[in-house]
Scaffold this active site. Structure first.
Site, short mmCIF file in Angstrom:
data_model
loop_
_atom_site.label_atom_id
_atom_site.label_comp_id
_atom_site.label_asym_id
_atom_site.label_seq_id
_atom_site.Cartn_x
_atom_site.Cartn_y
_atom_site.Cartn_z
N LYS A 1 3.78 9.55 -8.65
CA LYS A 1 2.94 8.82 -9.61
C LYS A 1 3.13 9.32 -11.03
O LYS A 1 3.10 8.54 -11.97
CB LYS A 1 1.46 8.96 -9.23
CG LYS A 1 1.15 8.17 -7.98
CD LYS A 1 -0.31 7.85 -7.89
CE LYS A 1 -0.52 6.87 -6.76
NZ LYS A 1 -1.91 6.66 -6.44
N LYS B 1 7.11 1.57 0.29
CA LYS B 1 5.79 1.21 0.80
C LYS B 1 5.25 -0.03 0.09
O LYS B 1 5.46 -0.18 -1.10
CB LYS B 1 4.88 2.42 0.53
CG LYS B 1 3.50 2.34 1.07
CD LYS B 1 2.68 3.55 0.65
CE LYS B 1 2.15 3.41 -0.75
NZ LYS B 1 0.96 4.21 -1.05
N LYS C 1 -0.35 -1.65 -4.05
CA LYS C 1 -1.04 -2.56 -4.96
C LYS C 1 -0.46 -2.47 -6.36
O LYS C 1 -0.69 -3.33 -7.18
CB LYS C 1 -2.55 -2.32 -4.96
CG LYS C 1 -3.01 -0.90 -4.79
CD LYS C 1 -4.50 -0.83 -4.42
CE LYS C 1 -4.85 0.54 -3.88
NZ LYS C 1 -6.08 0.58 -3.13
P1 TYM Z 1 -5.29 4.27 -1.04
O1 TYM Z 1 -6.41 3.66 -1.78
O2 TYM Z 1 -3.94 4.31 -1.70
O3 TYM Z 1 -5.10 3.54 0.34
C1 TYM Z 1 -6.20 3.38 1.22
C2 TYM Z 1 -5.72 3.45 2.65
O4 TYM Z 1 -4.74 2.44 2.90
C3 TYM Z 1 -3.57 3.05 3.43
N1 TYM Z 1 -2.39 2.33 2.94
C4 TYM Z 1 -1.40 1.92 3.74
N2 TYM Z 1 -1.24 1.99 5.06
C5 TYM Z 1 -0.13 1.45 5.57
N3 TYM Z 1 0.83 0.85 4.82
C6 TYM Z 1 0.72 0.75 3.48
N4 TYM Z 1 1.64 0.14 2.75
C7 TYM Z 1 -0.46 1.31 2.88
N5 TYM Z 1 -0.92 1.38 1.60
C8 TYM Z 1 -2.10 2.02 1.66
C9 TYM Z 1 -3.58 4.47 2.91
O5 TYM Z 1 -2.80 5.32 3.71
C10 TYM Z 1 -5.05 4.80 2.98
O6 TYM Z 1 -5.42 5.19 4.29
N6 TYM Z 1 -6.06 9.18 -1.46
C11 TYM Z 1 -6.44 7.99 -0.73
C12 TYM Z 1 -7.91 7.68 -0.78
C13 TYM Z 1 -8.81 8.78 -0.36
C14 TYM Z 1 -9.07 9.20 0.97
C15 TYM Z 1 -10.02 10.26 0.86
C16 TYM Z 1 -8.59 8.80 2.21
C17 TYM Z 1 -9.57 9.56 -1.18
N7 TYM Z 1 -10.28 10.43 -0.45
C18 TYM Z 1 -10.49 10.91 1.98
C19 TYM Z 1 -9.07 9.47 3.33
C20 TYM Z 1 -10.00 10.50 3.22
C21 TYM Z 1 -5.70 6.81 -1.33
O7 TYM Z 1 -5.27 6.84 -2.45
O8 TYM Z 1 -5.67 5.72 -0.52
#
Ligand code: TYM
Length: 338
Positions: free
Chosen positions: A118, A201, A204
């Site tokens: 990032k 991947k 968004k």
């Molecule tokens: P974030 O917001 O990027 O994504 C949320 C969840 O969606 C999953 N995900 C995917 N899974 C499969 N294929 C994809 N292309 C894909 N894109 C996103 C992510 O793996 C995630 O599970 N850091 C985290 C948010 C977070 C979090 C936490 C998660 C903050 N605190 C505590 C678990 C526990 C994040 O940026 O997810």
């Protein structure tokens, strides 16, 4: 669930930065819905404090947080069965994160691949928050003594860091206070790839909208995106092995498998020998059948933001009931005088 002295508890979160994608749905939300029907307590969070590690327009952030909440509710997260809230309404997350900033080592943070991706070449210009982000994520999880964290594959390294932080805290203070959390990365949807480049991947923030399916895309857009999705000259193989080395083909089969709740083997068996001209329209039809009711319900919910806000506030109250005693005990262990 593994045996541990801690009562099993599930926590997971999504950042309100941009809309929801099919990756978020298959990799996370759909699996969260399945988990809320078991015995285990489930806590799901719109992690708005993580979103601001990169610039967010303030009005857009509020709308985005409500959209994430609407997406979870429309997908079947039931605020009676699960605790659903937005992170900034529970200030204990940031309080625990500070303590973890003092437990985590710079060397650990420097290994985080997501920060490197990032921040890119311009890491000097990245926010301190973006660098410290995994420590806040550890706090999100451990503030509830969560034992299981269902996430997509891309979050694995962050959950591993959470384990390192829990272990170091427990060792440093000679306690067995924080659980060593398990990442739960299961099923065909844990790594949904970009429709234009199967080695990246689906995200968004990708450059072109054609590379992802958004949860709010209409039927025509979904059909167009799958039609234009990159593939190769071979169609669906006779067996799964035939998808080896074909990331785009494997991705479309995995998406079908995740949406249909079928194994990838079963999808390949059903379409063995079919060309993309047959498979892609079937995939688009399936995606529309699964996603249209969710996006219709999301739009309905987003028309009443006050109701979403009430649900999130109620969820935050319930979350604090769990979080407050755990933070207080942490302060005691660390020796903070109150
Ligand atoms: P974030 O917001 O990027 O994504 C949320 C969840 O969606 C999953 N995900 C995917 N899974 C499969 N294929 C994809 N292309 C894909 N894109 C996103 C992510 O793996 C995630 O599970 N850091 C985290 C948010 C977070 C979090 C936490 C998660 C903050 N605190 C505590 C678990 C526990 C994040 O940026 O997810």
């Amino acid at each position: 669930m593994t045996d541990s002295t801690f009562t099993p508890r599930v926590f997971s979160g999504i950042k309100p930065s941009g809309g929801l994608t099919l990756g978020n749905y298959l990799g996370a939300i759909k699996r969260w819905v399945d988990m809320q029907d078991g015995e285990t307590e489930t806590i799901y969070c719109a992690v708005d404090l993580h979103a601001i590690t990169v610039w967010q327009d303030p009005t857009g952030l509020k709308a985005g947080t409500r959209e994430i909440a609407a997406g979870m509710l429309a997908s079947g997260i039931d605020p009676e069965k699960s605790i659903l809230f937005n992170q900034s309404q529970v200030p204990e997350h940031t309080q625990l994160a500070w303590i973890f900033n003092c437990v985590a080592r710079l060397g650990w943070m420097n290994r985080m691949t997501q920060f490197k991706d990032k921040a890119g070449k311009n890491a000097e210009k990245a926010s301190l928050g973006l660098y410290a982000y995994p420590s806040l994520m550890a706090a999100d999880i451990l503030l509830y003594h969560a034992t299981h964290v269902p996430v997509g594959e891309d979050q694995k390294q962050h959950v591993e860091l959470t384990r390192d932080i829990a272990n170091k805290f427990n060792n440093d203070f000679g306690v067995d206070f924080f659980p060593v959390t398990e990442p739960v990365i299961e099923g065909p949807g844990t790594r949904v790839m970009n429709l234009r480049d199967g080695t990246k991947k689906m995200s968004k923030s990708g450059e072109s909208d054609m590379e992802r399916i958004n949860m709010l895309d209409d039927a025509d857009t979904i059909a167009k995106k799958f039609k234009k999705a990159k593939t190769d000259p071979d169609g669906i193989p006779e067996t799964l092995d035939g998808l080896n080395g074909r990331p785009e083909a494997k991705n479309l089969v995995d998406i079908y498998s995740g949406l249909a709740d079928m194994t990838a083997e079963a999808v390949v068996a059903e379409y063995a020998g079919a060309g993309w001209g047959k498979f892609k329209p079937a995939l688009a039809e399936l995606a529309v059948a699964k996603l249209a009711p969710i996006s219709d319900e999301m739009k309905r919910l987003m028309d009443d933001p006050a109701e979403i806000d009430r649900k999130l506030a109620r969820g935050a109250e319930r979350a604090r009931e769990i979080a407050t005693p755990i933070l207080e005990k942490t302060y005691d262990i660390v020796g903070l005088l109150r």
